[in-house]
Design an enzyme around this catalytic site. Structure first.
Site, short mmCIF file in Angstrom:
data_model
loop_
_atom_site.label_atom_id
_atom_site.label_comp_id
_atom_site.label_asym_id
_atom_site.label_seq_id
_atom_site.Cartn_x
_atom_site.Cartn_y
_atom_site.Cartn_z
N ASP A 112 0.83 -1.21 0.00
CA ASP A 112 0.00 0.00 0.00
C ASP A 112 0.86 1.26 0.00
O ASP A 112 0.35 2.37 -0.10
CB ASP A 112 -1.02 -0.01 1.15
CG ASP A 112 -0.38 -0.14 2.52
OD1 ASP A 112 0.86 -0.20 2.61
OD2 ASP A 112 -1.14 -0.17 3.51
N GLU B 163 9.04 -4.19 10.92
CA GLU B 163 9.41 -2.86 10.39
C GLU B 163 9.89 -1.94 11.49
O GLU B 163 9.22 -1.74 12.51
CB GLU B 163 8.21 -2.23 9.65
CG GLU B 163 8.56 -0.84 9.12
CD GLU B 163 7.66 -0.29 8.05
OE1 GLU B 163 6.74 -1.00 7.60
OE2 GLU B 163 7.89 0.86 7.63
O1 KIV Z 1 3.54 -1.19 1.58
C1 KIV Z 1 4.75 -1.44 1.76
O2 KIV Z 1 5.61 -1.06 0.97
C2 KIV Z 1 5.12 -2.22 2.93
C3 KIV Z 1 6.57 -2.41 3.18
C4 KIV Z 1 7.06 -1.19 3.87
C5 KIV Z 1 6.85 -3.64 3.96
O3 KIV Z 1 4.28 -2.64 3.66
#
Ligand code: KIV
Length: 276
Positions: free
Chosen positions: A42, A180
């Protein structure tokens, strides 16, 4: 790649590579070089759509981009992010929406944010046959309640809460877990104790794999780039130079030259008629 081959990486010594991917052209490139997992994240809300957070991203946005990624992917595992409020209302709604990501978007698995609070949702999805990747630590969809985009788990209480989140995601049946923006020793501790592979982003080298936003890694995004991102290329200046050359050559008439034009026999040119 499939769910089993990702699981088998745990403890095998072979790290998992995951990158964000939002379109057909990039899917072909990332798949071709051997990236294991493509995340239709997202983050596309910021990188592609110009929003200032992931919150406005819709299920339709992810399905639209996942379809393109699917068409460009032969080997990698395609994971679709479940956008904010597509899985929080009820496990039933989460199953319906995850089903759309798989059936319409062609995703092999879904990713959603949350730990102990997402236990029921993850276990319902897994029971319904949806492979799930968990995501804990800094969870961008709820970053404002976490005090912004900050490292999480720096004191004992919050570190232990993240450990509990990891245990809940594992027990609920997820097959992998994104960690994260947490301190490296905390990510290593979780990785050493959990039975599923961990995939870190800003979580140090101890994880079973690593994920980054592709546009950050390639230096193609002008917005905020977190300090944990390593830029493997700086493409933006190259792209801008190429575009400026196009403008200049069109302006001064040097493009298109003979080599980039189609030719016509002189006799035909001479006999062209305008009107009757
Ligand atoms: O949406 C995204 O890019 C993510 C990553 C940061 C893991 O969830």
């Amino acid at each position: 790649m499939n769910i089993a081959s990702i699981r088998e990486r745990k403890g095998s010594g072979q790290k998992i590579t995951m990158l964000t991917c939002y379109d057909y052209s990039f899917a072909k490139i990332l798949d071709h070089v051997g990236i294991d997992m493509l995340l239709v994240g997202d983050s596309l809300g910021m990188v592609l759509l110009g929003y200032d957070s992931t919150v406005p991203v819709t299920l339709e946005d992810i399905i639209h981009h996942a379809k393109a990624v699917r068409r460009g992917t032969k080997d990698a595992l395609v994971v679709g992010d479940m956008p904010f409020m597509t899985y929080q209302v009820s496990p039933q709604e989460a199953i319906r929406n995850a089903g759309r990501l798989m059936k319409e978007g062609g995703c092999d698995a879904v990713k959603l944010e949350g730990g102990t609070n997402a236990f029921n949702t993850i276990s319902s999805l897994v029971k319904a046959g949806v492979p799930v990747v968990g995501h804990i630590g800094l969870t961008p969809q709820t970053a404002s309640s976490l005090g912004g985009y900050k490292v999480q788990g720096k004191d004992l209480d919050s570190a232990n809460r993240i450990v509990e989140d990891a245990m809940a995601v594992e027990e609920a049946g997820a097959f992998a877990l994104v960690l994260e923006c947490i301190p490296a020793p905390l990510a290593s501790f979780i990785t050493d104790h959990i039975s599923i592979p961990t995939i870190g982003i800003g979580a140090g080298p101890g994880c079973d794999g690593q994920v980054l936003v592709t546009h950050d890694l390639l230096g193609m995004f002008e917005g905020f780039t977190p300090s944990f991102v390593k830029r493997y290329a700086n493409l933006l200046p190259l792209i801008k130079d190429a575009l400026r050359s196009f403008i200049n050559e069109v302006s001064d008439g040097t493009f298109p030259d003979k080599g980039h034009s189609f030719h016509l026999d002189e006799e035909i040119v001479k006999n062209l008629k305008w009107g009757k």
